[in-house]
Design a protein around this motif. Sequence first.
Motif, mmCIF file in Angstrom:
data_model
loop_
_atom_site.group_PDB
_atom_site.id
_atom_site.type_symbol
_atom_site.label_atom_id
_atom_site.label_comp_id
_atom_site.label_asym_id
_atom_site.label_seq_id
_atom_site.Cartn_x
_atom_site.Cartn_y
_atom_site.Cartn_z
ATOM 1 N N GLN A 140 15.218 18.574 14.898
ATOM 2 C CA GLN A 140 14.701 17.284 15.364
ATOM 3 C C GLN A 140 13.247 17.367 15.801
ATOM 4 O OE1 GLN A 140 16.837 19.210 16.953
ATOM 5 N NE2 GLN A 140 15.942 19.564 18.973
ATOM 6 N N ALA A 141 12.724 18.589 15.993
ATOM 7 C CA ALA A 141 11.332 18.755 16.408
ATOM 8 C C ALA A 141 10.348 18.648 15.247
ATOM 9 C CB ALA A 141 11.159 20.101 17.109
ATOM 10 N N LEU A 142 10.825 18.701 14.020
ATOM 11 C CA LEU A 142 9.951 18.685 12.849
ATOM 12 C C LEU A 142 9.288 17.316 12.688
ATOM 13 C CD1 LEU A 142 8.974 20.277 10.347
ATOM 14 C CD2 LEU A 142 10.941 19.327 9.118
ATOM 15 N N ARG A 143 7.985 17.327 12.505
ATOM 16 C CA ARG A 143 7.238 16.077 12.339
ATOM 17 C C ARG A 143 6.629 15.927 10.945
ATOM 18 N NH1 ARG A 143 10.057 14.873 15.500
ATOM 19 N NH2 ARG A 143 9.782 14.049 17.601
ATOM 20 N N LYS A 144 6.082 16.974 10.377
ATOM 21 C CA LYS A 144 5.519 16.931 9.029
ATOM 22 C C LYS A 144 5.638 18.313 8.416
ATOM 23 C CE LYS A 144 2.075 13.269 9.770
ATOM 24 N NZ LYS A 144 2.221 13.094 11.236
ATOM 25 N N LEU A 145 5.699 18.335 7.097
ATOM 26 C CA LEU A 145 5.835 19.586 6.375
ATOM 27 C C LEU A 145 4.883 19.578 5.189
ATOM 28 C CD1 LEU A 145 7.612 22.234 6.080
ATOM 29 C CD2 LEU A 145 8.954 20.918 4.427
ATOM 30 N N TYR A 146 4.175 20.699 4.985
ATOM 31 C CA TYR A 146 3.304 20.904 3.836
ATOM 32 C C TYR A 146 3.761 22.184 3.153
ATOM 33 C CZ TYR A 146 0.172 18.143 6.934
ATOM 34 O OH TYR A 146 -0.363 17.214 7.785
ATOM 35 N N LEU A 147 3.830 22.182 1.836
ATOM 36 C CA LEU A 147 4.302 23.379 1.148
ATOM 37 C C LEU A 147 3.690 23.490 -0.238
ATOM 38 C CD1 LEU A 147 7.863 22.826 -0.306
ATOM 39 C CD2 LEU A 147 6.597 20.977 0.795
ATOM 40 N N LEU A 148 3.677 24.723 -0.751
ATOM 41 C CA LEU A 148 3.310 24.952 -2.138
ATOM 42 C C LEU A 148 4.484 24.588 -3.044
ATOM 43 C CD1 LEU A 148 1.549 28.446 -1.975
ATOM 44 C CD2 LEU A 148 0.486 26.175 -1.942
ATOM 45 N N MET A 172 0.850 -1.190 0.000
ATOM 46 C CA MET A 172 0.000 0.000 0.000
ATOM 47 C C MET A 172 0.883 1.236 0.000
ATOM 48 S SD MET A 172 -2.886 1.135 2.788
ATOM 49 C CE MET A 172 -3.872 -0.288 2.354
ATOM 50 N N ASN A 173 0.533 2.208 -0.813
ATOM 51 C CA ASN A 173 1.311 3.435 -0.871
ATOM 52 C C ASN A 173 1.075 4.276 0.364
ATOM 53 O OD1 ASN A 173 2.416 2.885 -3.370
ATOM 54 N ND2 ASN A 173 0.697 3.828 -4.466
ATOM 55 N N ASN A 174 2.144 4.737 0.964
ATOM 56 C CA ASN A 174 2.063 5.638 2.115
ATOM 57 C C ASN A 174 2.123 7.071 1.611
ATOM 58 O OD1 ASN A 174 2.452 7.187 4.370
ATOM 59 N ND2 ASN A 174 3.948 5.812 5.318
ATOM 60 N N PRO A 175 1.105 7.905 1.910
ATOM 61 C CA PRO A 175 1.122 9.278 1.400
ATOM 62 C C PRO A 175 2.255 10.095 1.952
ATOM 63 C CG PRO A 175 -0.620 9.009 3.036
ATOM 64 C CD PRO A 175 -0.077 7.642 2.738
ATOM 65 N N TRP A 176 2.955 9.581 2.995
ATOM 66 C CA TRP A 176 4.077 10.327 3.576
ATOM 67 C C TRP A 176 5.414 9.772 3.127
ATOM 68 C CZ3 TRP A 176 3.421 14.905 5.478
ATOM 69 C CH2 TRP A 176 2.165 15.250 5.934
ATOM 70 N N ASN A 177 5.418 8.927 2.072
ATOM 71 C CA ASN A 177 6.703 8.464 1.552
ATOM 72 C C ASN A 177 7.556 9.647 1.155
ATOM 73 O OD1 ASN A 177 6.250 5.767 1.852
ATOM 74 N ND2 ASN A 177 5.517 5.440 -0.245
ATOM 75 N N ASN A 178 8.837 9.608 1.537
ATOM 76 C CA ASN A 178 9.749 10.692 1.184
ATOM 77 C C ASN A 178 10.235 10.520 -0.249
ATOM 78 O OD1 ASN A 178 10.016 12.086 3.784
ATOM 79 N ND2 ASN A 178 10.829 10.110 4.469
ATOM 80 N N ARG A 179 10.391 11.648 -0.911
ATOM 81 C CA ARG A 179 10.943 11.662 -2.256
ATOM 82 C C ARG A 179 12.137 12.578 -2.292
ATOM 83 N NH1 ARG A 179 6.752 9.841 -5.647
ATOM 84 N NH2 ARG A 179 5.395 8.552 -4.364
ATOM 85 N N ARG A 180 12.931 12.424 -3.314
ATOM 86 C CA ARG A 180 14.051 13.343 -3.486
ATOM 87 C C ARG A 180 13.505 14.747 -3.696
ATOM 88 N NH1 ARG A 180 18.944 11.440 -4.699
ATOM 89 N NH2 ARG A 180 19.416 13.287 -5.945
ATOM 90 N N TRP A 223 16.843 17.727 4.393
ATOM 91 C CA TRP A 223 16.911 17.210 5.767
ATOM 92 C C TRP A 223 15.765 16.231 6.006
ATOM 93 C CZ3 TRP A 223 14.159 16.718 10.217
ATOM 94 C CH2 TRP A 223 14.875 16.459 11.367
ATOM 95 N N CYS A 224 14.572 16.557 5.504
ATOM 96 C CA CYS A 224 13.430 15.652 5.644
ATOM 97 C C CYS A 224 13.733 14.287 5.013
ATOM 98 C CB CYS A 224 12.188 16.259 5.002
ATOM 99 S SG CYS A 224 11.461 17.632 5.922
ATOM 100 N N VAL A 225 14.306 14.296 3.811
ATOM 101 C CA VAL A 225 14.627 13.044 3.136
ATOM 102 C C VAL A 225 15.634 12.245 3.948
ATOM 103 C CG1 VAL A 225 15.720 12.054 1.095
ATOM 104 C CG2 VAL A 225 14.063 13.915 0.844
ATOM 105 N N ALA A 226 16.690 12.924 4.421
ATOM 106 C CA ALA A 226 17.749 12.236 5.155
ATOM 107 C C ALA A 226 17.255 11.677 6.481
ATOM 108 C CB ALA A 226 18.914 13.187 5.393
ATOM 109 N N ASN A 227 16.242 12.315 7.062
ATOM 110 C CA ASN A 227 15.776 11.911 8.390
ATOM 111 C C ASN A 227 14.379 11.286 8.374
ATOM 112 O OD1 ASN A 227 17.844 13.105 10.544
ATOM 113 N ND2 ASN A 227 17.691 14.545 8.839
ATOM 114 N N ARG A 228 13.909 10.941 7.178
ATOM 115 C CA ARG A 228 12.650 10.226 7.014
ATOM 116 C C ARG A 228 11.472 10.978 7.649
ATOM 117 N NH1 ARG A 228 13.204 5.339 5.027
ATOM 118 N NH2 ARG A 228 11.202 4.639 5.876
ATOM 119 N N VAL A 229 11.449 12.281 7.446
ATOM 120 C CA VAL A 229 10.324 13.116 7.869
ATOM 121 C C VAL A 229 9.465 13.400 6.643
ATOM 122 C CG1 VAL A 229 9.650 15.384 8.758
ATOM 123 C CG2 VAL A 229 11.572 14.159 9.785
#
Length: 278
Positions: A56-64, A1-9, A77-83
Amino acid sequence: MNNPWNNRRPSARPPRATPLPRPEVPATGGGGRGGSDELRLYGLNAVLAAFEARPQALRKLYLLEARIPRLQPLLKWCVANRVGYRVVEDGDLNKLAGTTHHEGVVADVLRAPALPLAQWLEQVGDGPALALWLDGVGNPHNLGAILRSAAHFGAKALLLPAGSTLALSGAAARVAEGGAEAVPLVQLPETAQAMAQLRAAGFGLAATLVEGGDDVFRTSLPARLVYVMGAEGEGMDRCLAGACDLQVSIPGSGAVESLNVASATAVLLAQWASRRGD
């Protein structure tokens, strides 16, 4: 199942959120009162300041999509730290932030806890220092403006009275333009104990009154000072004002009754800062 929070480059275009999942953390664009361990930040400077100070406090990010170039370091940083991060539409960000004033980015972060007074006094050192005691300030825009001025003039902390439920909100953090990460919140014990601890650490306490205090521009101020700021509507508690070492006021033309608490704070901070060069 695809996870909508999968990290991409970050160089690739992340998936759009349609429909956007229900946010796990409610938007905190209101008064900022509440006990959630997470905070929803919005506004470019607020989000970047939190990332620089506490990545390290960042949990999720939404952006245009338009924000991808500006936020490349954060996205890497999100990609490297699986955020997880998601590119979304402007309307989605409006819903997430609870406002249109999000500047193209929203982030869920862990809330920085308020420090106990004793811990802060150990950290602040022995030199000149200024702190602000907020006696009833509750409006998030005033809190944000106070934080911005406090950071600009180098104040060391915002002191919250015992029992206060005041906490940083997304609205306050946006108005602070990054100042919320530079000025910690400190939880005070009961008033008498807090005053005793502050005085033992060499701080003088100055009550700020709309009228009836000494002219702050003509008053000798200690190098270690706590300004006690009153509530937006009711002003300062008179018993608390009387227990302070100084009572000061900002003189004016009389054309208006007074400055609001955020504007008054900026004047008082500037006056204290100007004396450090004497």
